[in-house]
Design an enzyme around this catalytic site. Sequence first.
Site, short mmCIF file in Angstrom:
data_model
loop_
_atom_site.label_atom_id
_atom_site.label_comp_id
_atom_site.label_asym_id
_atom_site.label_seq_id
_atom_site.Cartn_x
_atom_site.Cartn_y
_atom_site.Cartn_z
N GLY A 1 2.05 8.12 13.28
CA GLY A 1 1.41 9.32 14.39
C GLY A 1 1.69 10.80 13.77
O GLY A 1 1.54 11.14 12.69
N HIS B 1 6.09 2.22 18.68
CA HIS B 1 5.00 2.70 17.79
C HIS B 1 5.04 4.08 17.51
O HIS B 1 4.13 4.80 17.54
CB HIS B 1 3.74 2.12 18.32
CG HIS B 1 2.84 1.85 17.20
ND1 HIS B 1 1.73 0.85 17.42
CD2 HIS B 1 2.60 2.57 16.14
CE1 HIS B 1 0.99 0.84 16.20
NE2 HIS B 1 1.38 1.76 15.40
N ILE B 2 6.15 4.57 16.93
CA ILE B 2 6.39 6.19 16.87
C ILE B 2 6.65 6.30 15.43
O ILE B 2 6.81 7.61 15.05
CB ILE B 2 7.34 6.59 17.81
CG1 ILE B 2 8.58 5.77 17.89
CG2 ILE B 2 6.91 6.63 18.99
CD1 ILE B 2 9.67 5.88 16.70
N GLY C 1 0.96 -1.18 -0.30
CA GLY C 1 -0.09 0.08 0.14
C GLY C 1 0.95 1.33 -0.10
O GLY C 1 2.06 1.12 -0.49
N ARG D 1 -2.18 -8.10 -1.41
CA ARG D 1 -3.35 -8.87 -1.05
C ARG D 1 -4.08 -9.47 -2.32
O ARG D 1 -4.24 -10.69 -2.16
CB ARG D 1 -4.25 -7.91 -0.37
CG ARG D 1 -5.49 -8.66 0.13
CD ARG D 1 -6.37 -7.71 1.31
NE ARG D 1 -6.73 -6.47 0.62
CZ ARG D 1 -7.94 -6.37 -0.11
NH1 ARG D 1 -8.72 -7.49 -0.17
NH2 ARG D 1 -8.29 -5.39 -0.73
N THR D 2 -4.10 -8.70 -3.29
CA THR D 2 -4.51 -9.35 -4.62
C THR D 2 -3.56 -9.18 -5.66
O THR D 2 -2.89 -8.33 -5.79
CB THR D 2 -6.07 -8.46 -4.97
OG1 THR D 2 -5.65 -7.12 -4.87
CG2 THR D 2 -6.98 -8.89 -3.69
N ILE E 1 2.46 2.53 2.65
CA ILE E 1 3.65 2.83 3.30
C ILE E 1 4.61 1.72 2.38
O ILE E 1 5.76 2.03 2.25
CB ILE E 1 3.54 2.28 4.64
CG1 ILE E 1 2.43 3.29 5.46
CG2 ILE E 1 4.69 1.86 5.40
CD1 ILE E 1 1.84 3.11 6.69
N VAL F 1 6.35 -2.57 10.67
CA VAL F 1 6.02 -1.29 11.15
C VAL F 1 4.36 -1.43 11.02
O VAL F 1 3.64 -0.33 11.24
CB VAL F 1 6.39 -0.11 10.19
CG1 VAL F 1 8.09 0.04 10.29
CG2 VAL F 1 6.08 -0.43 8.90
N GLU G 1 1.74 -5.38 22.78
CA GLU G 1 2.00 -3.84 22.77
C GLU G 1 1.06 -3.24 23.77
O GLU G 1 -0.12 -3.41 23.61
CB GLU G 1 1.92 -3.41 21.22
CG GLU G 1 2.13 -2.05 21.05
CD GLU G 1 2.10 -1.56 19.57
OE1 GLU G 1 1.65 -0.43 19.43
OE2 GLU G 1 2.53 -2.21 18.85
N ARG H 1 1.62 -4.07 12.23
CA ARG H 1 0.87 -4.49 13.49
C ARG H 1 1.71 -5.66 14.06
O ARG H 1 2.21 -6.32 13.20
CB ARG H 1 -0.45 -4.95 13.17
CG ARG H 1 -1.58 -4.03 12.83
CD ARG H 1 -1.72 -3.06 13.95
NE ARG H 1 -2.85 -2.12 13.32
CZ ARG H 1 -2.62 -0.98 13.28
NH1 ARG H 1 -1.26 -0.83 12.77
NH2 ARG H 1 -3.72 0.07 12.84
#
Length: 321
Positions: A279, A275-276, A144, A166-167, A146, A225, A256, A227
Site C-alpha cells: 500500500g 493486507h498492510i 519477483g 514461474r519459469t 518482492i 504476502v 479477505e 494473495r
Amino acid sequence: MKKNKVLCLYPASEAVRAALHEAAPGAEIVFASRDSVTLEDARKFDAILGNPPAEWLSQLEGLRWLQLQSAGAENYAAQMPRGAVLTNATGAYGLAISEYMIAAALMLMKGLHLYRDNQRQGLWKDEGKVRSFQGATVLSVGMGDIGGQFAQRAHALGARVLGIRRTPHPAPDYVEALGTLEDLEAFLPQADVVALSLPGGEQTRHVMNEKRIGLMKRGALLLNVGRGGAVDTGALCRALREGRIGGAALDVTDPEPLPPGHELYGLRNALITPHISGGDHLLQTTQAIEAIFIENLGRFERGEALTHQVDLATGYMKSEG
C-alpha cells in the site's frame, strides 16, 4: 492534433500533479477520486492513472493505456480492451514488503508475538528457545521484486536460500538453488521458513494445499504476502492448531477481509495483519509509484514505449520470467 485525455484516480499531491503536467504539457489531465467517477465518465479518457474498478475495462473501448498503482495486475489483465496497454507498479513495493517479511519472520522466530500476548495479560513468563536466520534454510516462493528482495535480505542475515519462480532461470548469487513450481515439493521439506509472494490466479490457487503444508518441516514457519488464495486456509489452521508447523504470518488471507470470529484470530502461533505490508504505508513506496506514473505519462505523451508493461496473457510484467 488531438490532446490526450488522462484521468488520474491516484491521490496525487500538488507537487505530483505539477510533475504530471510538466511530463505531459499537451495533455488534458483530470484528477478525481475513484468513488467520484462513473463508468460513463471514464469512457471519455484515453488513459487512466490508478486503479479503476476492473469490471469497467471491457466497456472502455477508447482506452489506450491503463497505469496501475498496484503491482498485482491479474484482475485487470484479463479484462483489458483490445489494443490497450496495461502497466503496473512492479518494483515499488519490494522494500516495504520484504522488510515486513523479515520483521514477521523474526517476530515468530524470537517468540515476540507470545511476549506481546503475555504483556497484555500482565504475565512475566519465559517462552523458551528461539531461532535465527543464521544457518536457517529459507524458501522464497515467488522471486519477483518482492520475493527477490526478501531472499537477498534473508541471505544477508545468514540464511541458506532456495527459490521458486514461474519459469526456469539461472540462480542469482544469493540463492543456492532456483527451481520452478515443479520443484516445490522437493524444496519444502528442507525449509525452516517458507515465504509466499505470488500473484493471484488459477496457477497459484492453493499452491500450499494440505499435502504441501504436510511436507513442511515440523516447526517451520509460513509467510504469505501475495494473495490469500495461495494457501488452503483450512489446512493451515489444522497444521497450526496441531503444532505440525511452528507458526504463520499472513498479511493476506482467504477469505479477505478475515471475518470476526475466524479461527485464525485465536491461534497463538498465527500473526495476522490486514493486507498492510504494501500500500502507501512507506514513503519510499509512494515515491516509487509516483516516479513510474510521471515517467510513463511523459512516454505516453511522446508516443514512446512504456515501462512496466504487463503481459495480458499471464498478468506478470513482461520482463519477469
